[in-house]
Motif scaffolding. Sequence first.
Motif, PDB file in Angstrom:
ATOM      1  N   THR A   2       0.841  -1.198   0.000  1.00  0.00           N
ATOM      2  CA  THR A   2       0.000   0.000   0.000  1.00  0.00           C
ATOM      3  C   THR A   2       0.875   1.247   0.000  1.00  0.00           C
ATOM      4  O   THR A   2       1.823   1.357   0.786  1.00  0.00           O
ATOM      5  CB  THR A   2      -0.925   0.004   1.224  1.00  0.00           C
ATOM      6  OG1 THR A   2      -1.728  -1.169   1.200  1.00  0.00           O
ATOM      7  CG2 THR A   2      -1.821   1.228   1.216  1.00  0.00           C
ATOM      8  N   SER A   4       2.259   4.745   0.840  1.00  0.00           N
ATOM      9  CA  SER A   4       2.251   5.680   1.967  1.00  0.00           C
ATOM     10  C   SER A   4       3.672   6.191   2.139  1.00  0.00           C
ATOM     11  O   SER A   4       4.631   5.608   1.601  1.00  0.00           O
ATOM     12  CB  SER A   4       1.773   5.015   3.258  1.00  0.00           C
ATOM     13  OG  SER A   4       2.738   4.104   3.741  1.00  0.00           O
ATOM     14  N   ASN A   5       3.819   7.260   2.900  1.00  0.00           N
ATOM     15  CA  ASN A   5       5.168   7.742   3.192  1.00  0.00           C
ATOM     16  C   ASN A   5       6.000   6.661   3.875  1.00  0.00           C
ATOM     17  O   ASN A   5       7.194   6.513   3.622  1.00  0.00           O
ATOM     18  CB  ASN A   5       5.095   8.977   4.091  1.00  0.00           C
ATOM     19  CG  ASN A   5       4.647  10.215   3.332  1.00  0.00           C
ATOM     20  OD1 ASN A   5       4.867  10.340   2.127  1.00  0.00           O
ATOM     21  ND2 ASN A   5       4.002  11.135   4.034  1.00  0.00           N
ATOM     22  N   GLN A  79      -3.341   7.593   0.999  1.00  0.00           N
ATOM     23  CA  GLN A  79      -2.026   7.236   0.474  1.00  0.00           C
ATOM     24  C   GLN A  79      -1.024   8.371   0.654  1.00  0.00           C
ATOM     25  O   GLN A  79       0.004   8.421  -0.045  1.00  0.00           O
ATOM     26  CB  GLN A  79      -2.142   6.877  -1.015  1.00  0.00           C
ATOM     27  CG  GLN A  79      -3.070   5.701  -1.270  1.00  0.00           C
ATOM     28  CD  GLN A  79      -3.257   5.343  -2.731  1.00  0.00           C
ATOM     29  OE1 GLN A  79      -3.887   4.346  -3.035  1.00  0.00           O
ATOM     30  NE2 GLN A  79      -2.715   6.147  -3.654  1.00  0.00           N
ATOM     31  N   ASP A  80      -1.295   9.284   1.599  1.00  0.00           N
ATOM     32  CA  ASP A  80      -0.415  10.422   1.872  1.00  0.00           C
ATOM     33  C   ASP A  80      -0.169  11.270   0.621  1.00  0.00           C
ATOM     34  O   ASP A  80       0.897  11.876   0.456  1.00  0.00           O
ATOM     35  CB  ASP A  80       0.928   9.953   2.447  1.00  0.00           C
ATOM     36  CG  ASP A  80       0.788   9.300   3.821  1.00  0.00           C
ATOM     37  OD1 ASP A  80      -0.094   9.738   4.589  1.00  0.00           O
ATOM     38  OD2 ASP A  80       1.541   8.358   4.122  1.00  0.00           O
TER      39      ASP A  80
END
Length: 488
Positions: A2, A4-5, A79-80
């Motif tokens: 997934t 993300s940062n 998802q940032d």
Amino acid sequence: MTLSNATLNALPPDVARPGYDRAGLTPGIVHIGCGNFHRAHQAVYLDDLFALGEGHDWALLGAGVRAGDAKMRETLLAQDGLSSVIELDPAAKSARVIGAMTGFVAVEAGNAALIAAMSDPAIRIVSLTVTEGGYYIDPKTDTFSPSHPDIQADAANPEAPNTAFGAIIAALKARRAAGLHPFTVMCCDNVPHNGHVTRDAVCGLAQLSDPEMAEWIKANVAFPNSMVDRITPATGPHERALAKGFGLEDAAPVTCEPFRQWVMEDNFPAGRPALEKVGVTFTDQVDRFETMKIRILNGGHAIIAYAAGLRDIEFAHEAMADEQIRAFLDKIETDEILPIVPPVPDTDLEAYKQLIIERFSNPEVADTIRRLCLDGSNRQPKFIIRSIRDRLAKGLDCSGLILESALWCRYCFGTTESGAEIAPNDPSWDRLQAQAILAQDRPAAWLEMPEIYGDLAQNEALVAQFSQTLQDVWNRGSQAVIADYLAR
């Protein structure tokens, strides 16, 4: 994995990721309409610039004014703000994660959060991709239409507007009251003279409730024209599967062709990112590039779309593999479109046409014919009917363009030539289908849509030629009629 940062450093090694510290980014651009094209185009250019260590105060703050934008906000914030972009080069696909977006403004009725975000002095550009049909253009006059219900509603309630243009006016008003410089309004939609069109929409709406503010906007706010180009299919199961193939769990992946182009006027009084360092062309002749692209590429999409749609062809590259459709495209482009496209700086129009044919033929893009047929009521006046008008004004033949228009009419009847049903594929589908049904017996009825064809229904020679062409399509089938055109 997934997006993300937290997972950026654990991405598979063949997936490129932001080459900069995202924590050091600050927003300088509010972008309204964060769909696939924006994330495969403007966001990619900015990501490239940030990777050079430049422009980190020009990050994107996403925004929107429609229900679909709220869903996109939810997806991207989870998802940032990261998006995966998969370039579909026939030689080798590649994937990258774009990190140019730092946040996404709440999407709400009245647009209070959006107005507040655009009022921030750090924001120096407001950019838009709100689709070709989002500018409230009256096709009869080719100018802004103040009578549209959305515009009338915002004019009656300017403090809580629901259109992007109303929100822009409210934010400019707030900045003016606070003694702040206005932001630049940068249209990134595929609309002829898009900066002028955006200015007309903003000033036209302001004129209805605050004429003095409208004059201030005309005198103080920059609306640079631009030309944007990258074929970007809609996201579906195929595109999500491609992302998974790269080890990415992305709820909204973007696929696109390798080619991209961005041409702009250098008119940014409040400053701009140094996009020329990553391939953007700044010129005072944007209109030349724009006409070339809209007539040859977008017009070309329309030429293959309805011919292919009537034959139950699913993808653009499959249409290009059909010898007749490919020849149909080439003949109309060569005989009817290229001769009326003005010269473009440092560009060979014949070579550009060949590039377009290659791009349409890319099997990896898997661009659907249905997407190319979508929204003809907004696209045809800009991509095809303008060329018809230009040729008529010069006394030139436009048989191929008229045949394309007849094929669009036949498509809007709602069945392919095999008898398969065509699901509604236009915001005005009911209107189009009703006219197409009338036109089966009285072809001139199709031209009697002034919101699309303007006054062309008054041109007796055009009506006669269109009527004969549409009758031939119905009586003999599109392939036979196209064959006759190719033989001439």
